[in-house]
Scaffold this active site. Structure first.
Site, mmCIF file in Angstrom:
data_model
loop_
_atom_site.group_PDB
_atom_site.id
_atom_site.type_symbol
_atom_site.label_atom_id
_atom_site.label_comp_id
_atom_site.label_asym_id
_atom_site.label_seq_id
_atom_site.Cartn_x
_atom_site.Cartn_y
_atom_site.Cartn_z
ATOM 1 N N HIS A 120 -77.409 -57.962 -25.487
ATOM 2 C CA HIS A 120 -77.068 -57.746 -24.077
ATOM 3 C C HIS A 120 -75.548 -57.682 -23.942
ATOM 4 O O HIS A 120 -74.814 -57.769 -24.935
ATOM 5 C CB HIS A 120 -77.718 -58.787 -23.164
ATOM 6 C CG HIS A 120 -77.348 -60.222 -23.456
ATOM 7 N ND1 HIS A 120 -76.044 -60.672 -23.445
ATOM 8 C CD2 HIS A 120 -78.112 -61.298 -23.767
ATOM 9 C CE1 HIS A 120 -76.034 -61.957 -23.713
ATOM 10 N NE2 HIS A 120 -77.273 -62.365 -23.933
ATOM 11 N N HIS B 110 -73.250 -60.216 -25.667
ATOM 12 C CA HIS B 110 -72.993 -59.999 -27.094
ATOM 13 C C HIS B 110 -71.939 -58.911 -27.279
ATOM 14 O O HIS B 110 -71.091 -58.996 -28.162
ATOM 15 C CB HIS B 110 -74.270 -59.555 -27.820
ATOM 16 C CG HIS B 110 -75.407 -60.522 -27.722
ATOM 17 N ND1 HIS B 110 -76.572 -60.219 -27.077
ATOM 18 C CD2 HIS B 110 -75.543 -61.789 -28.187
ATOM 19 C CE1 HIS B 110 -77.399 -61.255 -27.153
ATOM 20 N NE2 HIS B 110 -76.796 -62.226 -27.814
ATOM 21 N N CYS C 33 -84.793 -78.270 -29.687
ATOM 22 C CA CYS C 33 -84.782 -77.131 -28.764
ATOM 23 C C CYS C 33 -84.810 -75.860 -29.599
ATOM 24 O O CYS C 33 -83.895 -75.607 -30.371
ATOM 25 C CB CYS C 33 -83.550 -77.141 -27.856
ATOM 26 S SG CYS C 33 -83.448 -75.608 -26.892
ATOM 27 N N CYS D 169 -81.869 -73.418 -28.899
ATOM 28 C CA CYS D 169 -80.633 -73.777 -29.604
ATOM 29 C C CYS D 169 -80.828 -73.760 -31.108
ATOM 30 O O CYS D 169 -79.861 -73.735 -31.850
ATOM 31 C CB CYS D 169 -80.164 -75.179 -29.234
ATOM 32 S SG CYS D 169 -79.633 -75.372 -27.546
ATOM 33 N N CYS E 281 -82.815 -79.243 -22.030
ATOM 34 C CA CYS E 281 -81.654 -78.728 -22.758
ATOM 35 C C CYS E 281 -80.726 -78.068 -21.733
ATOM 36 O O CYS E 281 -81.163 -77.213 -20.974
ATOM 37 C CB CYS E 281 -82.097 -77.696 -23.801
ATOM 38 S SG CYS E 281 -80.721 -76.669 -24.340
ATOM 39 N N HIS F 184 -80.575 -74.159 -22.211
ATOM 40 C CA HIS F 184 -81.766 -73.320 -21.998
ATOM 41 C C HIS F 184 -82.652 -73.761 -20.848
ATOM 42 O O HIS F 184 -83.594 -73.066 -20.482
ATOM 43 C CB HIS F 184 -82.582 -73.255 -23.294
ATOM 44 C CG HIS F 184 -81.826 -72.575 -24.393
ATOM 45 N ND1 HIS F 184 -81.114 -73.268 -25.341
ATOM 46 C CD2 HIS F 184 -81.611 -71.257 -24.631
ATOM 47 C CE1 HIS F 184 -80.508 -72.401 -26.145
ATOM 48 N NE2 HIS F 184 -80.779 -71.192 -25.733
ATOM 49 N N LYS G 1 -76.082 -66.859 -15.108
ATOM 50 C CA LYS G 1 -76.254 -66.795 -16.546
ATOM 51 C C LYS G 1 -77.180 -65.632 -16.912
ATOM 52 O O LYS G 1 -78.164 -65.384 -16.224
ATOM 53 C CB LYS G 1 -76.869 -68.134 -17.010
ATOM 54 C CG LYS G 1 -76.636 -68.369 -18.472
ATOM 55 C CD LYS G 1 -77.218 -69.677 -18.932
ATOM 56 C CE LYS G 1 -77.512 -69.465 -20.410
ATOM 57 N NZ LYS G 1 -77.609 -70.605 -21.215
ATOM 58 N N LYS H 202 -83.489 -63.611 -19.585
ATOM 59 C CA LYS H 202 -84.652 -62.760 -19.443
ATOM 60 C C LYS H 202 -85.423 -63.127 -18.171
ATOM 61 O O LYS H 202 -85.866 -62.259 -17.433
ATOM 62 C CB LYS H 202 -85.549 -62.942 -20.680
ATOM 63 C CG LYS H 202 -86.291 -61.693 -21.063
ATOM 64 C CD LYS H 202 -86.667 -61.675 -22.533
ATOM 65 C CE LYS H 202 -87.993 -62.346 -22.804
ATOM 66 N NZ LYS H 202 -88.387 -62.386 -24.198
HETATM 67 ZN ZN ZN Z 1 -81.382 -75.273 -26.018
#
Ligand code: ZN
Length: 488
Positions: free
Chosen positions: A19, A22, A128, A131, A145, A148, A300, A303
């Site tokens: 995306h 990146h 996680c 991660c 987390c 996430h 952020k 998806k």
């Molecule tokens: Zn995580």
């Protein structure tokens, strides 16, 4: 002999296409690589894909295809995006590459084992998958987390551990004395405070059955797979041939001059990775540059929020250089930056269409009409002084990694030229000397743009009929279509 310069991006999980976040990291790395090539250094620029992660296994399961099929498909898309963004990487390493990557990972493991830093123990922890890391109670926010926003999984198994605690003091000293330099200062302080709060040994393997057999086997233990971060970080040396029959490239380019990474993976790069290298008796990278995150419409990229922007689509719509320009100019690389189509189009119209594109078009139109002087290496002091000032600012900000400020400096020269035209009235026959000065300034602008907007730089110098590296410049104008037509 030319100085070597080894620069890397982080390698991306091959669970989904790249995306725009990146793309940001690739572009920042590319700008630095191109800059160092222009300085005459022997640059090696590496990027790649992280393919042994559990999240790749999960993503493949979701799609009902094999993991191999999934990573192959995404890696093709990675390479397509990299090409469209005009990223000048010299190599691309895949962590599923059994020939290039796996032997180096096994060698690194064995070196750490030899140093007495690998041991086995039973372990219970919170894992996680996002991660690909165990989290401790102090990492969690409301039981989730923080990266996430998902609850970690409870895991209990017997794993190999790496003796990270042994390196606490050493890492602290190296980072404090900037033998391992972390940029910016704010991130360095975060890493240091994490180290000072106490480093615990971490697990560097997983049970084969939990990874569904996907990943690199632990040397000498069929029951265990090497932890994906231990495996992924090794890419920086395996791509150079570490652990292979031919370690020439490793000898030449290692240690890395700089790793470019995002803030979410700083602990792995600034703590785990140097500790593993210290254990294996390998030199440490010189610098770690940590950029902020890209958000989309203030949120952020995720998806579930449905706000993923595909860099391939964006480039197809607006062109490569406008995308590069926006991501480099809109915000400081040290902070989080936000993308919206509105901001993107505004920036395009004001800086690229009205700023750079307009100046180039205007000067070339005048030059075609008037008999300009060719072959001038001298231009008058007023414009020369401004070029000198801008170049100084350019070098300073570039070396501080403040890409947005470097671009601001170039655009100051563009505005200066606009004002110069109004003042000198070069369209009047008696003032035509000013046109040669402007052609000279455009050549300098083209030169300065080279690492940032390589295609645009080439288009400008082509229209001026010069090769930037061949001085003195002898202009031979061939005006082509306008740069950056205005967006409606
Ligand atoms: Zn995580």
């Amino acid at each position: 002999m030319a100085k070597k310069f080894y620069i890397t991006t982080a390698i991306d999980y091959a669970n989904a296409p790249l995306h725009l976040g990146h793309a940001l990291e690739k572009i920042q790395t590319d700008v630095l690589a191109r800059y160092h090539r222009l300085l005459g250094e022997e640059v090696f620029f590496l990027t790649g894909s992280d393919e042994n992660a559990q999240k790749n296994v999960e993503a493949a399961k979701e799609k009902g295809i094999s993991v191999k099929e999934l990573v192959d498909k995404n890696v093709l898309l990675f390479k397509k995006a990299i090409k469209l963004l005009n990223i000048s990487n010299d190599d691309f390493i895949r962590t599923t590459d059994k020939k290039r990557h796996w032997p180096g990972v096994a060698k690194l493991w064995k070196e750490c084992e030899k140093a007495g830093d690998v041991y086995k123990k039973s372990y219970k922890g919170l894992y996680c998958i996002g991660c690909e890391a165990f989290l401790t109670a102090r990492d969690l926010k409301d039981g989730l987390c923080p990266e996430h926003l998902t609850p970690p999984e409870r895991v209990s198994e017997e794993n190999y551990f790496f003796r990270l605690s042994k390196y606490q003091k050493k890492l602290e000293n190296l980072i404090e004395q900037e033998k391992l330099k972390i940029i910016p200062e704010k991130r360095k302080n975060e890493v240091l405070s994490f180290i000072k709060s106490g480093l615990e040994d971490f697990s560097i393997s997983r049970l084969v059955k939990r990874t569904k057999g996907w990943g690199i086997p632990v040397p000498g233990d069929k029951e265990q797979i090497i932890y994906v971060w231990f495996d992924a970080l090794s890419n920086y040396i395996t791509a150079l041939g570490y652990g292979s029959e031919n370690e020439t490239k490793f000898a030449k380019y290692w240690p890395a001059d700089i790793h470019i990474i995002g803030k979410g993976v700083s602990r792995f790069h600034a703590i785990y990775w140097p500790a593993i290298l210290l254990s294996a008796g390998i030199e440490l990278p010189e610098k770690i540059f940590i950029h902020g995150y890209l958000t989309v419409n203030g949120q952020k990229i995720s998806k579930s929020l449905g706000n993923i922007i595909d860099p391939i689509e964006l480039v197809k719509k607006y062109g490569t250089d406008p995308v590069r320009y926006f991501l480099l100019r809109e915000f400081s690389p040290f902070t989080d930056g936000d993308f919206t189509y509105k901001k993107f189009e505004e920036r395009y119209n004001s800086d690229l269409a009205k700023g750079l594109g307009n100046l180039v078009g205007r000067v070339l139109t005048m030059a075609e009409k008037v008999q300009y002087e060719t072959g001038s290496t001298e231009c008058e002091s007023e414009i020369k002084d401004e070029i000198k000032r801008v170049k100084k600012e350019y070098k300073k900000t570039f070396e501080e990694f403040k890409f947005n400020e470097t671009l601001i400096a170039i655009w100051e020269l563009i505005s200066f030229c606009d004002r110069y035209i109004e003042k000198k009235r070069p369209w009047e026959e008696k003032n035509k000397k000013a046109i040669t000065n402007l052609l000279f300034a455009l050549s300098e602008i083209s030169q300065l743009l080279k690492p940032f907007l390589p295609e645009t730089s080439k288009t400008i110098s082509n229209q001026l009929g010069i090769k930037l590296e061949e001085k003195p410049w002898k202009f031979k104008i061939k005006k082509e279509k306008a740069l950056f037509p205005r967006l409606k």
